[in-house]
Design a protein around this motif. Structure first.
Motif, PDB file in Angstrom:
ATOM      1  N   ALA A   1       0.850  -1.182   0.000  1.00 12.93           N
ATOM      2  CA  ALA A   1       0.000   0.000   0.000  1.00 12.93           C
ATOM      3  C   ALA A   1       0.891   1.238   0.000  1.00 12.93           C
ATOM      4  N   ASP A   2       0.525   2.235  -0.803  1.00  9.75           N
ATOM      5  CA  ASP A   2       1.283   3.494  -0.839  1.00  9.75           C
ATOM      6  C   ASP A   2       2.770   3.258  -1.041  1.00  9.75           C
ATOM      7  N   GLU A   3       3.098   2.323  -1.918  1.00  7.11           N
ATOM      8  CA  GLU A   3       4.492   2.064  -2.260  1.00  7.11           C
ATOM      9  C   GLU A   3       5.302   1.479  -1.108  1.00  7.11           C
ATOM     10  N   LYS A   4       4.672   1.151   0.022  1.00  4.53           N
ATOM     11  CA  LYS A   4       5.412   0.513   1.120  1.00  4.53           C
ATOM     12  C   LYS A   4       5.316  -0.995   0.951  1.00  4.53           C
ATOM     13  N   LEU A   5       6.463  -1.651   0.971  1.00  8.93           N
ATOM     14  CA  LEU A   5       6.440  -3.101   0.817  1.00  8.93           C
ATOM     15  C   LEU A   5       5.900  -3.794   2.057  1.00  8.93           C
ATOM     16  N   HIS A   6       5.234  -4.887   1.825  1.00  7.37           N
ATOM     17  CA  HIS A   6       4.802  -5.775   2.908  1.00  7.37           C
ATOM     18  C   HIS A   6       6.058  -6.385   3.550  1.00  7.37           C
ATOM     19  N   HIS A   7       5.963  -6.716   4.842  1.00 14.28           N
ATOM     20  CA  HIS A   7       7.112  -7.317   5.536  1.00 14.28           C
ATOM     21  C   HIS A   7       7.647  -8.539   4.806  1.00 14.28           C
ATOM     22  N   LEU A   8       6.738  -9.306   4.218  1.00 14.49           N
ATOM     23  CA  LEU A   8       7.178 -10.492   3.485  1.00 14.49           C
ATOM     24  C   LEU A   8       8.028 -10.103   2.282  1.00 14.49           C
ATOM     25  N   GLN A   9       7.601  -9.072   1.569  1.00 13.88           N
ATOM     26  CA  GLN A   9       8.383  -8.629   0.411  1.00 13.88           C
ATOM     27  C   GLN A   9       9.757  -8.144   0.857  1.00 13.88           C
ATOM     28  N   GLU A  10       9.804  -7.369   1.931  1.00 10.59           N
ATOM     29  CA  GLU A  10      11.090  -6.863   2.436  1.00 10.59           C
ATOM     30  C   GLU A  10      11.987  -8.011   2.883  1.00 10.59           C
TER      31      GLU A  10
END
Lengths: 289, 158
Positions: B78-87
């Motif tokens: 959301a809003d260009e913030k990656l999900h913890h899993l993606q990070e």
């Protein structure tokens, strides 16, 4: 608009709003039609001649209801829900078969009714239900019927027009044990051999009831009641497991194909039946003395 | 036929043929994270969440998803913030070619929703339907277990 391979050949998708409508439609279109629930077999593997799909997922045929002795499982219950529900605890053989079946993604869509309809393909949950001596309730053009699955196996299995409504299974009780074993590279592969065992032991490890079903080794699953009947009343012991396994090998004509020879399959039957019997006996309370 | 999908929270009405798979419909509506590989339901590259549960979209007809909620990887950040899993996947070097990655991550989303503190064995069982030909899975499992810890300590997905 995408290559032709993305497009399956179906021409009509009808969502049935009543069970009678579903059966009526299926009867009317004949072999050109199929019921679809999870679709994990129908979508990739339906014959090219199938044009009409009748969706049966909005008929309220999912859900698990249990009383003191019996579990009633709706035909469109997802396999994943079966493995995780409390009912899975009272039907450990079915849960074991479901957890060995396919992949988590497929189990989230595939249904128990679909497993029965595809038993020849083969189907692990279908094998477990045979071992559990389950009954199926179906809606036919002539009304609702209840049929023992083992009897259906002798008469050609389910008529494709019938709508499978639910499955009825007795809960596993104290003194009972079960096992489900299959041999293959992994769960997604079709197994070379699969074995389901359900056992009840009485006083002194006396065998009160025993059913063994062998699957994936011949065209249809084989219920070897003629072998297991002979040991009723005897006390369970390890040597008995071995001799029953030998008799099962003699009773099942294991297929020979490019995946395995009949000799290898027969060897697997011997090993899996012996192990399955011991596992089931231990679960039923047997202790080697 | 007309099918109404809810994709990543947005209504999507599509005209499609009865024989079109959900995979095809999603990709032609620009959800390219959903990958086409085996087309037989075996590899999991086409994984989407259907009402929160991972399914193989290549062996599902779009018609089956009428009225249902679908989540693709595009819906995770959301809003260009990656999900913890993606990070976590990035930090652990879990993607090699990246083709299995969208499916892996979505399966992991569903796992962590149900089991916020999975063992490595739990993770391996959950991703059993998502094949990775590159990596040998170790870093994927590392990333998912680490993401679970990050989600627990941060109290949310980001």
């Amino acid at each position: 608009m995408g290559s032709e391979v993305d497009m399956k050949h179906f021409r009509q998708y009808i969502v049935a709003s009543t069970e009678e409508e579903a059966v009526g439609l299926r009867e009317a279109v004949g072999a050109k039609g199929l019921y679809i629930a999870g679709g994990t077999t129908v979508v990739p593997r339906a014959a090219a001649s199938v044009e009409v799909l009748i969706d049966i997922t909005r008929l309220g045929l999912d859900g698990i209801v249990a009383d003191d002795s019996t579990v009633r499982i709706g035909a469109t219950t997802r396999l994943a829900d079966l493995a995780s529900a409390d009912a899975g605890n009272s039907l450990p053989l079915l849960r074991k078969a479901v957890m060995e079946c396919a992949t988590p993604l497929i189990r989230n869509m595939a249904t128990l009714g679909g497993s029965l309809a595809t038993i020849f393909l083969p189907s692990d949950p279908g094998l477990a239900l045979l071992a559990l001596d389950a009954e199926a309730e179906v809606l036919t053009p002539d009304g609702v019927q209840r049929l023992k699955m083992a009897d259906l196996l002798k008469t050609g299995w389910f008529d494709p027009v019938w709508l499978i409504r639910r499955v009825l299974v007795s809960k596993q009780a104290p003194g009972e044990g079960s096992a489900f074993l299959k041999f293959g590279r992994n769960s997604v592969d079709i197994a070379l051999v699969a074995v389901g065992v359900r056992l009840r032991l009485g006083e002194g490890a006396r065998i009160e009831s025993l059913r063994i079903v062998v699957g994936q080794t011949s065209a249809v699953p084989v219920v070897v009641d003629q072998v297991t009947e002979k040991v009723l009343g005897q006390d369970f012991r390890l040597e008995l497991a071995g001799s029953v396994a030998d008799e099962v090998c003699r009773a099942v004509k294991a297929r020979n194909d490019f995946r395995a020879s009949s000799e290898f399959r027969t060897h697997l039957i011997k090993v899996l039946v012996s192990r399955g019997l011991l596992q089931a006996a231990l679960e039923a309370g047997y202790r080697d003395s | 036929m007309t099918v109404d999908l809810i994709v990543n929270g947005q209504r999507l009405r599509v005209d499609c043929r009865p024989g079109e798979t959900l995979l095809e419909v999603l990709r032609r509506n620009n959800y390219k994270s959903v990958k086409k590989a085996c087309e037989t339901g075996n590899c999991g590259a086409c994984t989407v969440l259907l009402d929160g549960r991972p399914v193989a979209s290549c062996i599902m007809l779009a018609a089956q998803a009428d009225g249902r909620e679908i989540t693709t990887l595009e819906g995770l950040s959301a809003d260009e913030k990656l999900h913890h899993l993606q990070e976590a996947f990035v930090d652990h070097g879990a993607p090699q070619c990246g083709f299995c990655t969208p499916g892996m991550i979505l399966t992991a989303v569903a796992l962590l929703e149900e089991n916020p503190n999975p063992t490595r064995q739990d993770v391996r069982r959950a991703i059993a339907g998502n094949i990775c030909r590159c990596s040998g899975y170790v870093k994927i499992v590392d990333a998912i277990v680490d993401a679970a810890r990050r989600i627990a300590t941060s109290g949310g997905r980001h």
